[in-house]
Enzyme design. Sequence first.
Site, PDB file in Angstrom:
ATOM      1  CG  HIS A  62      -2.004  -1.032   1.132  1.00 55.71           C
ATOM      2  ND1 HIS A  62      -3.318  -0.717   0.899  1.00 55.71           N
ATOM      3  CD2 HIS A  62      -1.958  -2.383   1.206  1.00 55.71           C
ATOM      4  CE1 HIS A  62      -4.037  -1.829   0.845  1.00 55.71           C
ATOM      5  NE2 HIS A  62      -3.228  -2.857   1.033  1.00 55.71           N
TER       6      HIS A  62
ATOM      7  CG  ASP B  88       0.222   9.140   0.870  1.00 50.19           C
ATOM      8  OD1 ASP B  88       0.212   7.947   1.199  1.00 50.19           O
ATOM      9  OD2 ASP B  88      -0.496  10.009   1.414  1.00 50.19           O
TER      10      ASP B  88
HETATM   11  O1  F6P Z   1      -0.584   1.447   4.212  1.00 46.75           O
HETATM   12  C1  F6P Z   1      -0.395   2.172   5.360  1.00 46.75           C
HETATM   13  C2  F6P Z   1      -1.427   1.827   6.386  1.00 46.75           C
HETATM   14  O2  F6P Z   1      -1.483   0.446   6.591  1.00 46.75           O
HETATM   15  C3  F6P Z   1      -2.785   2.420   6.016  1.00 46.75           C
HETATM   16  O3  F6P Z   1      -3.604   1.600   5.321  1.00 46.75           O
HETATM   17  C4  F6P Z   1      -3.374   2.823   7.317  1.00 46.75           C
HETATM   18  O4  F6P Z   1      -3.907   4.085   7.194  1.00 46.75           O
HETATM   19  C5  F6P Z   1      -2.235   2.880   8.261  1.00 46.75           C
HETATM   20  O5  F6P Z   1      -1.087   2.397   7.609  1.00 46.75           O
HETATM   21  C6  F6P Z   1      -2.522   2.157   9.539  1.00 46.75           C
HETATM   22  O6  F6P Z   1      -1.473   2.280  10.399  1.00 46.75           O
HETATM   23  P1  F6P Z   1      -1.414   1.601  11.822  1.00 46.75           P
HETATM   24  O7  F6P Z   1      -2.013   0.242  11.707  1.00 46.75           O
HETATM   25  O8  F6P Z   1       0.039   1.589  12.143  1.00 46.75           O
HETATM   26  O9  F6P Z   1      -2.198   2.476  12.721  1.00 46.75           O
END
Ligand code: F6P
Length: 476
Positions: free
Chosen positions: A158, A364
């Site tokens: 992602h 991003d």
């Molecule tokens: O891809 C990055 C990501 O996994 C997003 O989908 C999401 O916004 C974020 O990181 C979630 O981060 P965490 O699980 O560390 O709070």
Amino acid sequence: MNRLVVVSNRIAIPNGTKASAGGLAVGIMDALKTTGGMWFGWNGEINEIGEDDEEMNVFEQDNITYASFGLNQNDYDLYYLQFSNAVIWPAFHYRLDLVNFQREAWDVYCRVNRMLARRLLPLLKADDVLWIHDYHLLPFAAELRKLGVQNRIGFFLHIPFPTPEIFNALPPHKELLEMLCDYDLLGFQTESDRTAFLECLSFLTLMQSKGKKHTAFGKHFITGVYPIGIEPDSIKEMAEGPLPPKMAAMKKDLGDAKNIIACERLDYSKGLPERFLAYEALLENYPEHRGKIRFSQIAPTSRGDVQAYQDIRHQLETEAGRINGKYGTLGWTPLYYLNQHFERRLLMKIFRLTDIGLVTPLRDGMNLVAKEYVAAQDPRDPGVLVLSRFAGAANELTSALIVNPYDRDEVAAALNQAATMPLNERISRYKDMMAVLQKNDITHWRKTYLKDLLAIPARSQVLGEAGKVATLPRLA
Ligand code: F6P
């Protein structure tokens, strides 16, 4: 039909308190809602279980089996906070200066991936199709393969994939790359990410490629680009309709003032301090907007246990106070900084109410807020999107005002252009972007990815005589 098994670090359990926020969770939920299947991952809780206590919570709801577990403090610290979020995350967002590599954390990162593979194994059926998500799980397929799993295993990243100059600076870069080659299909958000990955490989080892099929380290795999999308119709539905009373009062209060909105997790990759300075440049370079514009930055705390995230939070608090102190008047606050979580439905209504969506990450993978902002607009009177060229979304939303987030005067000029843009131009840009969002929606993302994954023969279908996996002639 094959069952879809999705694995991500954090999963969004219905009514769970530690649900994952952001694009990954929304995208996965949409895929599973349609296909059914299993979602396996961390429930967001920290508990005291030991490494080998395989305490899993498995339940089914609406055709989805949720299989979740807690992490113990040590694994949370070293696998999640340290290696995933203080090594891979900063490096993959081009911030080598923030990388804090510790060999112990790398060992735990690998061990947790091994442990998760062992926990998933008894839940798997022979013809399951596995779809693994994101940077916490780069070694996951390699661990499953060691346990003899022959199923199709796909991976989707992602976040961006960095160029070799950055990636090769990571001490275990070779190990990571070799492990990634155990996936059957590696999906990226943009062509630049896919190319960067392949460049890293060719720097390191002999790689054979035929189109999107590759062989490296004696392993066969396919790469592809699948920009993640949104559900434009459901966003539109959330954004429309009557405003909650407080918001209606706020709208009245705002009168003709122009409103700029920005919303994301509080993360240094999102370019928030640079954005605050760009807004200051708007007030400085275009004083006619003073008293007639307002910028609201919503930024809920994220990964607050990591030092770099605490630092950026302090920096923003200081900057917001400074800008308001410098430009504010008794009747006008130029900048609202809200370190709070907003409910998604309410957020879409706020997006619709505002004149400008400001999305200026320094790096991003995609940035779904940019897409959601557009989809939430009123087609008869749409707002304008100001978008960083370093967001994956800039490849698709070319009718946004595209800016370099490092250039505060350029961003200020784009904000001025957005604030004064005539209605017909706003509508035309909005229509262009909506056409892309409808075409490349979340269903398109899931379908194209899974179609490519299912087209790859499962290793179990091509077993060699000795019961070992035969070398697949996929390059033929
Ligand atoms: O891809 C990055 C990501 O996994 C997003 O989908 C999401 O916004 C974020 O990181 C979630 O981060 P965490 O699980 O560390 O709070």
